[in-house]
Design a protein around this motif. Sequence first.
Motif, short mmCIF file in Angstrom:
data_model
loop_
_atom_site.label_atom_id
_atom_site.label_comp_id
_atom_site.label_asym_id
_atom_site.label_seq_id
_atom_site.Cartn_x
_atom_site.Cartn_y
_atom_site.Cartn_z
N THR A 57 0.65 -1.14 0.01
CA THR A 57 0.07 0.02 -0.02
C THR A 57 0.85 1.09 -0.06
O THR A 57 1.68 1.59 0.87
CB THR A 57 -0.94 -0.14 1.36
N MET A 58 0.92 1.93 -1.06
CA MET A 58 1.77 3.12 -1.28
C MET A 58 1.27 4.33 -0.61
O MET A 58 1.62 5.45 -0.31
CB MET A 58 1.99 3.49 -2.71
N LEU A 59 -0.36 4.32 -0.79
CA LEU A 59 -1.01 5.78 -0.22
C LEU A 59 -2.23 5.03 0.59
O LEU A 59 -2.89 4.05 0.09
CB LEU A 59 -1.64 6.47 -1.23
N ARG A 60 -2.16 5.50 1.96
CA ARG A 60 -3.30 5.00 2.64
C ARG A 60 -4.59 5.95 2.56
O ARG A 60 -5.82 5.43 3.04
CB ARG A 60 -2.87 4.88 4.15
N THR A 61 -4.59 7.07 2.36
CA THR A 61 -5.59 7.82 1.99
C THR A 61 -5.46 8.48 0.78
O THR A 61 -4.31 8.99 0.31
CB THR A 61 -5.66 9.02 3.26
N ILE A 62 -6.70 9.21 0.18
CA ILE A 62 -6.66 9.92 -1.07
C ILE A 62 -7.26 11.34 -0.56
O ILE A 62 -8.25 11.47 -0.02
CB ILE A 62 -7.61 9.32 -2.01
N ARG A 63 -6.81 12.32 -0.95
CA ARG A 63 -7.20 13.52 -0.62
C ARG A 63 -8.35 13.90 -1.89
O ARG A 63 -7.85 13.78 -2.91
CB ARG A 63 -6.20 14.74 -0.60
N VAL A 64 -9.70 14.03 -1.52
CA VAL A 64 -10.54 14.57 -2.41
C VAL A 64 -11.26 15.72 -2.28
O VAL A 64 -11.17 16.68 -1.22
CB VAL A 64 -11.50 13.23 -2.27
N GLU A 122 -5.84 6.43 -12.05
CA GLU A 122 -6.59 5.10 -12.46
C GLU A 122 -7.64 4.79 -11.51
O GLU A 122 -8.75 3.85 -11.83
CB GLU A 122 -5.77 3.95 -12.74
N LEU A 123 -7.92 5.68 -10.52
CA LEU A 123 -9.01 5.32 -9.67
C LEU A 123 -10.29 5.64 -10.14
O LEU A 123 -10.56 6.66 -11.05
CB LEU A 123 -8.67 6.29 -8.33
N SER A 154 -7.10 15.01 -5.22
CA SER A 154 -6.27 16.17 -5.36
C SER A 154 -4.94 15.78 -5.45
O SER A 154 -3.75 16.67 -5.65
CB SER A 154 -6.61 17.19 -4.24
N ASN A 155 -4.39 14.45 -5.20
CA ASN A 155 -3.16 14.23 -5.21
C ASN A 155 -2.66 13.99 -6.65
O ASN A 155 -3.55 13.82 -7.57
CB ASN A 155 -3.03 12.52 -4.75
N PRO A 156 -1.20 14.13 -6.68
CA PRO A 156 -0.53 13.98 -8.05
C PRO A 156 -1.01 12.81 -8.77
O PRO A 156 -0.97 11.65 -8.23
CB PRO A 156 0.63 14.16 -7.52
N PRO A 157 -1.64 12.94 -10.06
CA PRO A 157 -2.07 11.69 -10.64
C PRO A 157 -1.05 10.56 -11.05
O PRO A 157 -1.57 9.26 -11.09
CB PRO A 157 -2.64 12.05 -12.13
N GLU A 158 0.14 11.00 -11.01
CA GLU A 158 1.21 9.72 -11.35
C GLU A 158 1.75 8.80 -9.99
O GLU A 158 2.32 7.88 -9.89
CB GLU A 158 2.52 10.46 -11.79
N LEU A 159 1.05 9.30 -8.84
CA LEU A 159 1.29 8.72 -7.65
C LEU A 159 0.58 7.35 -7.65
O LEU A 159 -0.33 7.06 -8.03
CB LEU A 159 0.93 9.35 -6.40
N PRO A 160 1.59 6.04 -7.05
CA PRO A 160 0.89 4.59 -7.11
C PRO A 160 0.18 4.68 -5.83
O PRO A 160 0.54 5.23 -4.91
CB PRO A 160 2.36 3.95 -6.93
N VAL A 161 -0.88 4.09 -5.98
CA VAL A 161 -1.56 3.70 -4.84
C VAL A 161 -1.34 2.36 -4.01
O VAL A 161 -1.32 2.11 -2.93
CB VAL A 161 -3.23 3.91 -4.97
N PHE A 162 -1.31 1.49 -5.10
CA PHE A 162 -1.13 -0.07 -4.64
C PHE A 162 -0.02 -0.45 -5.64
O PHE A 162 -0.06 -0.26 -6.88
CB PHE A 162 -2.31 -0.97 -4.83
N SER A 163 1.12 -1.19 -5.16
CA SER A 163 1.88 -1.82 -6.11
C SER A 163 2.43 -3.23 -5.92
O SER A 163 2.34 -3.68 -4.68
CB SER A 163 3.29 -1.16 -6.24
N VAL A 164 2.65 -4.02 -6.93
CA VAL A 164 2.97 -5.34 -6.58
C VAL A 164 4.35 -5.54 -6.74
O VAL A 164 5.04 -5.35 -7.92
CB VAL A 164 2.16 -6.41 -7.44
N PHE A 165 5.33 -5.99 -5.71
CA PHE A 165 6.51 -6.34 -5.86
C PHE A 165 7.15 -7.74 -5.96
O PHE A 165 6.41 -8.54 -5.57
CB PHE A 165 7.55 -5.46 -4.88
#
Length: 245
Positions: free
Chosen positions: A137-144, A172-173, A182-193
């Motif tokens: 989980t890269m972002l736990r909250t989204i600013r809306v 992509e949300l 309101s977050n930058p659109p390029e920020l990842p929210v979830f990633s698989v490593f």
Amino acid sequence: MAKTIPLQVSTRAGIGRAAVKAVRRTGRVPGVLYGKTKDKAVRSRPIEIDAKKLNALLHSSSSENVLVDVEVTDLSGAKVDQHLALLLDVQHHPLKDYIVHIDLHEIDQDEILHAEVPVTSVGEPVGVKNGGGLLETMLRTIRVACLPKNLPELITVEVSHLEIGHSVHVRELKLPEGVTASNPPELPVFSVFAPKEEVVETPSAEVQQPEVIKEKKVEGEAAPAADAKGGKADAKAAAKPEGKK
């Protein structure tokens, strides 16, 4: 969407440390209701709320953003006015489990809100199920930004399609209608490593101690002199040829 919860509060006459302590002793929680006057100036109104009712309200809400329909009464219990408000700050005692203060902010139905909304994932990523990857989980909250009626309690994100090395970004949300991020659109929210490789430590080679080579006595070499206790060796006797006195 965030549900609106009715909440009755009373105006508070006393202010200051002694006054708020007196409020708490009666089983009520002191707070402040912030709002705007007709000329848009910010005003604050000291209030107090029944502690049991406030705890029940908070336990019934699944969101960090609690919209309340506040009914304000005076000390006699007569209704003064009513407002839509957002419960923005709840302060707890640092050692004991009770609320010491709250802040409510009045809002208008047509006023755009800016709030942090928690994010949760749905599904098991392909990269985790088949490739042994790890979902982070890269972002736990989204600013809306949205109107109060459109404020979501939670944002769910489908992640089952993610392969190793792939991410779901803010752009992509799939947000509810009337809600923008309101977050930058390029920020990842979830990633698989990819799974982390285990490093196997090989035992270090045993340290070889250097071989101590003792000095060999050369044949025919004179014996060492005696120590101080045994007396001095007779050098003349040692050098005298055998058979001569």
